[in-house]
Motif scaffolding. Structure first.
Motif, PDB file in Angstrom:
ATOM      1  N   LYS A   5      47.437  43.645  42.512  1.00 33.67           N
ATOM      2  CA  LYS A   5      46.487  44.192  43.584  1.00 33.67           C
ATOM      3  C   LYS A   5      46.404  45.633  43.320  1.00 33.67           C
ATOM      4  CE  LYS A   5      45.019  40.449  45.797  1.00 33.67           C
ATOM      5  NZ  LYS A   5      43.621  40.052  45.264  1.00 33.67           N
ATOM      6  N   THR A   6      47.685  46.127  43.244  1.00 32.41           N
ATOM      7  CA  THR A   6      47.496  47.705  43.112  1.00 32.41           C
ATOM      8  C   THR A   6      46.844  48.096  41.764  1.00 32.41           C
ATOM      9  OG1 THR A   6      49.716  47.752  43.988  1.00 32.41           O
ATOM     10  CG2 THR A   6      48.967  49.702  43.261  1.00 32.41           C
ATOM     11  N   GLN A   9      42.932  47.802  42.480  1.00 37.97           N
ATOM     12  CA  GLN A   9      42.624  48.765  42.973  1.00 37.97           C
ATOM     13  C   GLN A   9      42.166  49.986  42.061  1.00 37.97           C
ATOM     14  OE1 GLN A   9      45.244  50.382  46.249  1.00 37.97           O
ATOM     15  NE2 GLN A   9      43.476  51.546  47.044  1.00 37.97           N
ATOM     16  N   GLU A  12      39.078  49.189  39.797  1.00 40.55           N
ATOM     17  CA  GLU A  12      37.892  49.312  40.635  1.00 40.55           C
ATOM     18  C   GLU A  12      37.387  50.882  40.346  1.00 40.55           C
ATOM     19  OE1 GLU A  12      35.854  47.533  41.681  1.00 40.55           O
ATOM     20  OE2 GLU A  12      36.991  45.693  42.125  1.00 40.55           O
ATOM     21  N   TYR A  29      40.947  58.328  45.138  1.00 39.73           N
ATOM     22  CA  TYR A  29      42.140  57.501  45.904  1.00 39.73           C
ATOM     23  C   TYR A  29      42.036  57.579  47.555  1.00 39.73           C
ATOM     24  CZ  TYR A  29      44.852  54.083  43.389  1.00 39.73           C
ATOM     25  OH  TYR A  29      45.406  53.036  42.987  1.00 39.73           O
TER      26      TYR A  29
END
Length: 123
Positions: A5-6, A9, A12, A29
């Protein structure tokens, strides 16, 4: 290969910018911003997994994606359909339309997408 998931992110941000320097990653961020060393570690892991590469620009690295966003998510949607719906896209679509509480407008838009796809497949 799947991203955490990190890592997703961070990916993205890279997909959104196409090419991005570490400084810009940290600027983009959301708060709380991770440490530079954390970002560097994530980028290194993502390089090892074959998701990102970089060009050296002076002393700075300009990162870019090696995998298209659409390709990454397409692969994982197919895996989800295989794992949870017995490889049946029809069962997945049925579950999706019933369980996501789509509005009438959204359902009509989805129907148009399906109708358009039917027309394309007839050609």
């Amino acid at each position: 290969m799947k991203l955490t998931k990190t890592e997703e992110q961070l990916m993205e941000l890279i997909w959104a910018k196409k090419e991005i320097f570490m400084k810009d990653i940290i600027d983009d961020y959301p708060e709380p911003k991770p440490a530079t060393t954390t970002i560097a570690t994530l980028l290194k892991r993502m390089q090892n997994k074959g998701f990102v590469a970089y060009n050296l620009m002076g002393n700075s690295r300009q990162y870019y994606a090696l995998v298209k966003k659409e390709d990454y998510f397409s692969k994982h949607v197919k895996s989800l359909i295989n794992d949870f719906f017995g490889s049946s896209a029809l069962q997945f679509a049925s579950f999706f339309t019933k369980e996501t509480n789509l509005t009438t407008t959204e359902l009509e838009s989805l129907k148009k997408i399906i109708d358009d796809q039917i027309e394309r497949s007839k050609k």
